[in-house]
Write an enzyme that holds these catalytic residues in place. Sequence first.
Site, short mmCIF file in Angstrom:
data_model
loop_
_atom_site.label_atom_id
_atom_site.label_comp_id
_atom_site.label_asym_id
_atom_site.label_seq_id
_atom_site.Cartn_x
_atom_site.Cartn_y
_atom_site.Cartn_z
N ASN A 152 -0.14 -10.45 -3.31
CA ASN A 152 1.33 -10.94 -3.61
C ASN A 152 2.10 -10.99 -2.38
O ASN A 152 3.03 -11.71 -2.62
CB ASN A 152 1.94 -9.10 -3.82
N SER A 229 -3.03 -0.85 -4.67
CA SER A 229 -3.37 0.47 -5.71
C SER A 229 -3.68 1.77 -5.73
O SER A 229 -4.17 2.05 -4.70
CB SER A 229 -3.98 0.05 -7.02
N GLU A 250 -1.52 2.01 2.69
CA GLU A 250 -0.54 2.08 2.06
C GLU A 250 -0.97 1.38 0.40
O GLU A 250 -0.93 0.38 0.11
CB GLU A 250 -0.04 0.55 2.53
N CYS A 284 5.54 -3.82 -3.95
CA CYS A 284 5.29 -2.28 -3.48
C CYS A 284 6.03 -1.89 -3.12
O CYS A 284 6.52 -0.58 -3.54
CB CYS A 284 4.60 -1.84 -2.36
#
Length: 475
Positions: A152, A229, A250, A284
Amino acid sequence: MGYEADLKLFINGSWRTGEGRDSFQVINPVTGDSIAELPMATEADLDEALDTARRMYPVWRATPVEKRSAILHQAASLLKERAADIARTMTQEQGKPIAESTGEVLGAASLFDWYAEEIKRDYGRVLVRPPGELSRVMHEPVGPVATFTPWNFPIYLLAKKVAAALAAGCSVISKPPEETPGNTLAIARALDDAGLPKGVFQLVHGAPDMVSKHLIGSPTIRKVSFTGSIPVGKHLMKLAADNVTKITLELGGHAPVLIFDDCDLDKTLDMVVPQKFRNAGQVCVSPTRFYVQEGIYDAFIKGFAERTKRVKIGNGLDADTKMGPLANDRRPGAIETLVNDARDKGARVLAGGNRGDSGFFFEPTLLADVPLDADIMNNEPFGPVAVSRPFKDFDEAIQQANRLPYGLAAFAFTENGRRANLLADAIEAGMVGINTFAISIADAPFGGVKESGFGSEGGKEGLETYQVVKAIHQA
């Protein structure tokens, strides 16, 4: 303009091409078509990378801080010089608008610049002892590091780990995402061209399960840093336990946004909508669960819907595009399932709600009156969907914000200073933004609590996570 990235592995200071290796098809999310083939590392490649990381760690650790700093600064300069080309590659691979890609590359460069200076201020401390005795506390690099990063924010998240680890004096093996390889290779090229000793930084792509097991299972690796994830993070944590390997995670979030009735409504909406649909919501810390005080709820969702309908979607290479496609073919279907479930349970679709006819597009979407038992209220959508519900008072807002097992980021909008202080104390999250979304900054720690992970990246805390502490006592 065609895709021009030259995709290779970077192992032991040399660039490796296909040479009989398996390959991965890189897809343009605008069209769904393959644009390149990426060579995938073998177990022999990983063994060579591990041996190189072990061998080069003492060399880099012994390199004076001033020289380390100069190399990191030079890498930052090269990333800035090459930003336009790197950003174009990123947009073709990942889909985000070119302005966002350019900003991400420059953000990655800023991390190298910041850690190049922060390592100069990495002081230990001397403890008070009787005359003739000395006790001191020192920071030392943890050793060879393995990093794993998602698609991302492919270059920024890689830079956040690599810049800190290299500044600390660690050798690094990085596994970036296979979906976005061209822009992450730019970091390897910048570091190589900046004069980093060959083999101190290596970059491999490969089957995720094989690569993670092979690297984390090696006693050479003394630190793992993962962004991704929650299920994968838990899996890697178990692998790290076998060698008692230090790990930073994270993981996912589901960021609540508390909108109080004393906020500047138009100003808040003008901030909220671009943030929600930045990177098509694949962030996120994306603001997602909007809890709005009941007195302004109707006005808020009306203004949100109007602005959402004006978000222009399209090819990220077009200058007027505000939101591109989702990054891969799995995301539109996953978002559609969540939206349909919410609709079936009583949510109102005030904007969007549909996937595109081609590529990996999904409309910017706003759902109102979403029941708490809807899947999207409990599981991170990781896409361009905002969900909203009204609340009555402060206590209800906090209860809703904290009810999930995630705690990465949270946001609140209020003009009441005392309420802002109470919110900061009561919200369970690693990062809280009050009247702002600017929470990912080079000099500030970035990380979560609860199932959103532990450890921080960014700031001095991001440097410390690649270090160990040694206490030395001398009589």
